[in-house]
Enzyme design. Sequence first.
Site, short mmCIF file in Angstrom:
data_model
loop_
_atom_site.label_atom_id
_atom_site.label_comp_id
_atom_site.label_asym_id
_atom_site.label_seq_id
_atom_site.Cartn_x
_atom_site.Cartn_y
_atom_site.Cartn_z
N ARG A 9 0.89 -1.17 0.00
CA ARG A 9 0.00 0.00 0.00
C ARG A 9 0.92 1.22 0.00
O ARG A 9 1.89 1.27 0.75
CB ARG A 9 -0.89 0.00 1.24
N ILE A 26 -10.07 -10.47 -1.40
CA ILE A 26 -10.96 -11.47 -0.80
C ILE A 26 -12.28 -10.85 -0.34
O ILE A 26 -13.21 -11.55 0.01
CB ILE A 26 -10.31 -12.19 0.41
N ASP A 27 -12.35 -9.50 -0.34
CA ASP A 27 -13.50 -8.83 0.29
C ASP A 27 -14.79 -8.88 -0.53
O ASP A 27 -15.88 -8.67 0.03
CB ASP A 27 -13.16 -7.36 0.56
N GLY A 65 -24.32 -23.21 7.98
CA GLY A 65 -25.50 -23.37 8.82
C GLY A 65 -25.33 -22.66 10.16
O GLY A 65 -25.71 -23.19 11.21
N GLU A 97 -15.45 -8.37 10.58
CA GLU A 97 -14.46 -7.58 11.33
C GLU A 97 -14.94 -6.13 11.47
O GLU A 97 -15.85 -5.70 10.77
CB GLU A 97 -13.11 -7.62 10.60
N ARG A 129 -6.37 -14.96 3.91
CA ARG A 129 -5.78 -14.40 2.69
C ARG A 129 -4.86 -15.39 1.98
O ARG A 129 -4.42 -15.12 0.85
CB ARG A 129 -5.02 -13.13 3.04
N1 LIG Z 1 -7.37 7.93 -4.64
C1 LIG Z 1 -6.26 7.28 -4.98
N2 LIG Z 1 -5.44 7.78 -5.93
C2 LIG Z 1 -4.29 7.15 -6.28
N3 LIG Z 1 -3.90 5.97 -5.75
C3 LIG Z 1 -4.68 5.43 -4.80
C4 LIG Z 1 -5.89 6.03 -4.37
N4 LIG Z 1 -6.46 5.24 -3.42
C5 LIG Z 1 -5.62 4.20 -3.26
N5 LIG Z 1 -4.55 4.30 -4.08
C6 LIG Z 1 -3.40 3.36 -4.19
O1 LIG Z 1 -3.86 2.01 -4.16
C7 LIG Z 1 -3.23 1.33 -3.06
C8 LIG Z 1 -4.11 0.22 -2.57
O2 LIG Z 1 -5.34 0.76 -2.06
P1 LIG Z 1 -6.04 0.12 -0.76
O3 LIG Z 1 -5.04 0.09 0.35
O4 LIG Z 1 -7.29 0.87 -0.56
O5 LIG Z 1 -6.29 -1.40 -1.15
P2 LIG Z 1 -7.28 -2.02 -2.23
O6 LIG Z 1 -6.68 -1.92 -3.57
O7 LIG Z 1 -8.64 -1.43 -2.04
O8 LIG Z 1 -7.25 -3.56 -1.83
P3 LIG Z 1 -7.86 -4.26 -0.52
O9 LIG Z 1 -8.91 -3.33 0.06
O10 LIG Z 1 -8.40 -5.53 -1.01
O11 LIG Z 1 -6.71 -4.46 0.40
C9 LIG Z 1 -2.96 2.44 -2.06
O12 LIG Z 1 -1.98 2.09 -1.11
C10 LIG Z 1 -2.48 3.54 -2.98
O13 LIG Z 1 -1.16 3.29 -3.41
O1 LIG Z 2 -3.30 -6.93 5.64
P1 LIG Z 2 -3.76 -5.68 6.33
O2 LIG Z 2 -3.03 -4.47 5.83
O3 LIG Z 2 -3.78 -5.85 7.80
O4 LIG Z 2 -5.27 -5.39 5.87
C1 LIG Z 2 -6.35 -6.13 6.31
C2 LIG Z 2 -7.51 -5.80 5.40
O5 LIG Z 2 -7.23 -6.28 4.11
C3 LIG Z 2 -8.21 -7.21 3.71
O6 LIG Z 2 -7.75 -8.49 4.07
C4 LIG Z 2 -8.38 -7.17 2.22
O7 LIG Z 2 -8.85 -5.92 1.84
C5 LIG Z 2 -9.44 -6.82 4.51
O8 LIG Z 2 -10.36 -7.88 4.58
C6 LIG Z 2 -8.82 -6.44 5.82
O9 LIG Z 2 -9.62 -5.50 6.51
MG LIG Z 3 -10.28 -2.00 -0.69
#
Ligand SMILES: Nc1ncnc2c1ncn2[C@@H]1O[C@H](COP(=O)(O)OP(=O)(O)OP(=O)(O)O)[C@@H](O)[C@H]1O
Ligand SMILES: O=P(O)(O)OC[C@H]1O[C@](O)(CO)[C@@H](O)[C@@H]1O
Ligand SMILES: [Mg+2]
EC number: 2.7.1.11
Length: 320
Positions: free
Chosen positions: A73, A127-128, A186, A224, A254
Amino acid sequence: MIKRIGVLTSGGDAPGMNAAIRAVTRVAINSGIEVFGIYDGYRGMVEGRIEPLTRQSVGDIIDRGGTLLGSARLPEFKDSTVREKAIEQLHKRGIEAVVVIGGDGSYRGALALTEMGINCIGLPGTIDNDISSTDFTIGFDTALHTVVDAVDKLRDTSSSHHRCSVVEVMGNRCGDLALWAGLACGAEIVVTAQTGFEETEVLERLRDFDLVRKKRHAIVIISEKITDVHMFAKKISQTTGFSGRATVLGHVQRGGSPTPTDRVMASRMGEKAVDLLMQGIGGQCVSIRDNAIVGVPIEEALNIPRASRRQLQNLFDRLV
Ligand SMILES: Nc1ncnc2c1ncn2[C@@H]1O[C@H](COP(=O)(O)OP(=O)(O)OP(=O)(O)O)[C@@H](O)[C@H]1O
Ligand SMILES: O=P(O)(O)OC[C@H]1O[C@](O)(CO)[C@@H](O)[C@@H]1O
Ligand SMILES: [Mg+2]
């Protein structure tokens, strides 16, 4: 015709990401396009950690969980000057377009890059199951199998000890993992952001399961970020005839080898991503709707309201 593309995985990893990377790479190479793996999501793009992928380098990964490319991230990617640095790295290597495998946040990054001239296609890797444009995301089915396997085991021991197992599952703010698992196992009660949580009402129902329905055990599956499940389990012990025990499944959800359903869906989606880029299309995400693989504008996908789960919730209620 497009000559060079990149592929990355971003956000939380999900089983099936490797199958998607493999499909993107092989379909592209077999269409005469060079493919570059970008390591650790947008972070590796900014830092220039980008290496060519070959047919061989994506061999032996279809059955592996996690992601060969690593994931990360990078909140700073919201800043356009950071994205400009990333684009410089792509230009240096002649990479014209990118397949971004990730969740809704990753899609926002993909859209921002497209608006800056790099065509991106998103694949739903999370996975969400929280991307409304698609019936299912890559990794959801595998995570669901993991949850069901765990809850089946908890049921055995709960029955032996007249216990109520409170099982916390992932999903961020999306209750699909909890609801699908509740139906498949169930469970007695499912609590999600969509159902809401009234603690006193849930405790009352548990007393009813114990005293009136004479159940030997009870399973509560809860998403969660709703309540402290350990505290809640204590209250169950204090106020119902069941002894309460909480299990937070956590990151085990995951991992693991992707199910055939996830592998096949990831392969179909990877193929579609390359086809869209070959048509010069960017700013779309690949979705599965009624078993058809389609491209949907990311902007639209991020704004589609979540499909109602009322029917499944009603079914759950009628099965208890
Ligand atoms: N508004 C945005 N503009 C540009 N990049 C973004 C923006 N929002 C998120 N990102 C980029 O995408 C990365 C991943 O986003 P996020 O942490 O929300 O996970 P996700 O892709 O939604 O996956 P998950 O929720 O399944 O973990 C962020 O760390 C950032 O680098
Ligand atoms: O691995 P991290 O950064 O703790 O993030 C956990 C989050 O990522 C996910 O596993 C996938 O978006 C969510 O279900 C959970 O809230
Ligand atoms: Mg997300």
